[in-house]
Design an enzyme around this catalytic site. Sequence first.
Site, short mmCIF file in Angstrom:
data_model
loop_
_atom_site.label_atom_id
_atom_site.label_comp_id
_atom_site.label_asym_id
_atom_site.label_seq_id
_atom_site.Cartn_x
_atom_site.Cartn_y
_atom_site.Cartn_z
N ASP A 121 -2.72 -4.74 -5.99
CA ASP A 121 -1.97 -4.62 -7.25
C ASP A 121 -2.90 -4.71 -8.45
OD1 ASP A 121 -2.24 -7.44 -6.45
OD2 ASP A 121 -0.97 -7.93 -8.16
N HIS B 255 -1.24 -7.81 -12.60
CA HIS B 255 -0.63 -7.75 -11.26
C HIS B 255 0.65 -6.90 -11.32
CE1 HIS B 255 -2.62 -11.68 -10.01
NE2 HIS B 255 -2.66 -11.81 -11.33
N HIS C 29 -5.72 -7.32 -10.13
CA HIS C 29 -5.84 -8.25 -9.01
C HIS C 29 -6.59 -7.58 -7.84
CE1 HIS C 29 -3.57 -11.52 -6.48
NE2 HIS C 29 -4.83 -11.82 -6.69
N GLU D 87 1.99 -10.65 -14.80
CA GLU D 87 2.73 -10.00 -13.71
C GLU D 87 3.67 -8.95 -14.30
OE1 GLU D 87 2.79 -10.24 -10.41
OE2 GLU D 87 1.73 -12.12 -9.96
N THR E 152 4.45 -7.41 -9.30
CA THR E 152 5.08 -8.50 -8.56
C THR E 152 5.39 -8.12 -7.12
OG1 THR E 152 7.26 -7.75 -9.26
CG2 THR E 152 6.18 -9.41 -10.65
ZN LIG Z 1 -1.35 -9.98 -7.72
#
Ligand SMILES: [Zn+2]
Length: 273
Positions: A192, A79, A182, A144, A81
């Site tokens: 993302d 991901h 993601h 993340e 953030t």
């Molecule tokens: Zn995400």
Amino acid sequence: MKLKKIAEILLVSFLMVACTPKVYKEAQKKQEEKVHEVVEKLAVNNAPVVLDTLGNQIPSGFIPAVNFGSRKPFYVIIHHTAQDSIQQTIKTFTLERTQVSAHYVIGRDGYLLQMLSDELRAWHAGAGKWGNITDMNSCSIGIELDNNGSEPFSEMQINTLLLLLGKLKKDYNIPTANFIGHGDIAPKRKSDPSILFPWERLARAGFGLWYDAPDALPPINFDVETALRRIGYDVSDLPAAIVAFKRHFVQQDLIPLMSSWDKCVLYNLYRKY
Ligand SMILES: [Zn+2]
């Protein structure tokens, strides 16, 4: 060894969180309470309740098996953030009301922060689908990257990510194709990591697949939808799936249409899955 004893050992290993800064003691206490709840469930010793078609409980029992371990993740989901600082992300993941978390956060400076044991189920994937899997949280590790979504990913951050991915791949024997984003698993909702994420570099290092220089044009009856589905994309919203595919594998534009180059790349990848 009794099941309860094994549960206690598991609990202690989950709780070995070194050097939690004072300001996060409250979050640590909350995490410990929740780990206790998980361990209580692990140490279940009741007969299963299964009802027949008339609503009567079928005969059942419980005898503890003694050979087992914890479940292992077999996907990694990356991901960004979409925030301006790692502090904002830490705050989000240490407040209960947000209902979101990830196993790791990597700072722009390459700092590696773990927030949850790999063997616990973080809440990072949300509603999404990859292949036939509809609960990605149960089978994945969430990472993340501190990045606002429109800036390049720093060299230090990617270096740390590659080292972490190497460790996770080795520790859990994660298949090469199972390093995804993601946006791949939730094309209708998420974008993302951004188009600037270096997926090709990751794939060259063994994390995720990449296309070879396309050596063949797709056949005349090549079906984009079928190929995207084979790779894993949820094609219930085909334009969204096309954008997600292009963000990850083509990285030129995010127009929901397949150019002949896009189709060549897809055809090449399709043959690898
Ligand atoms: Zn995400």
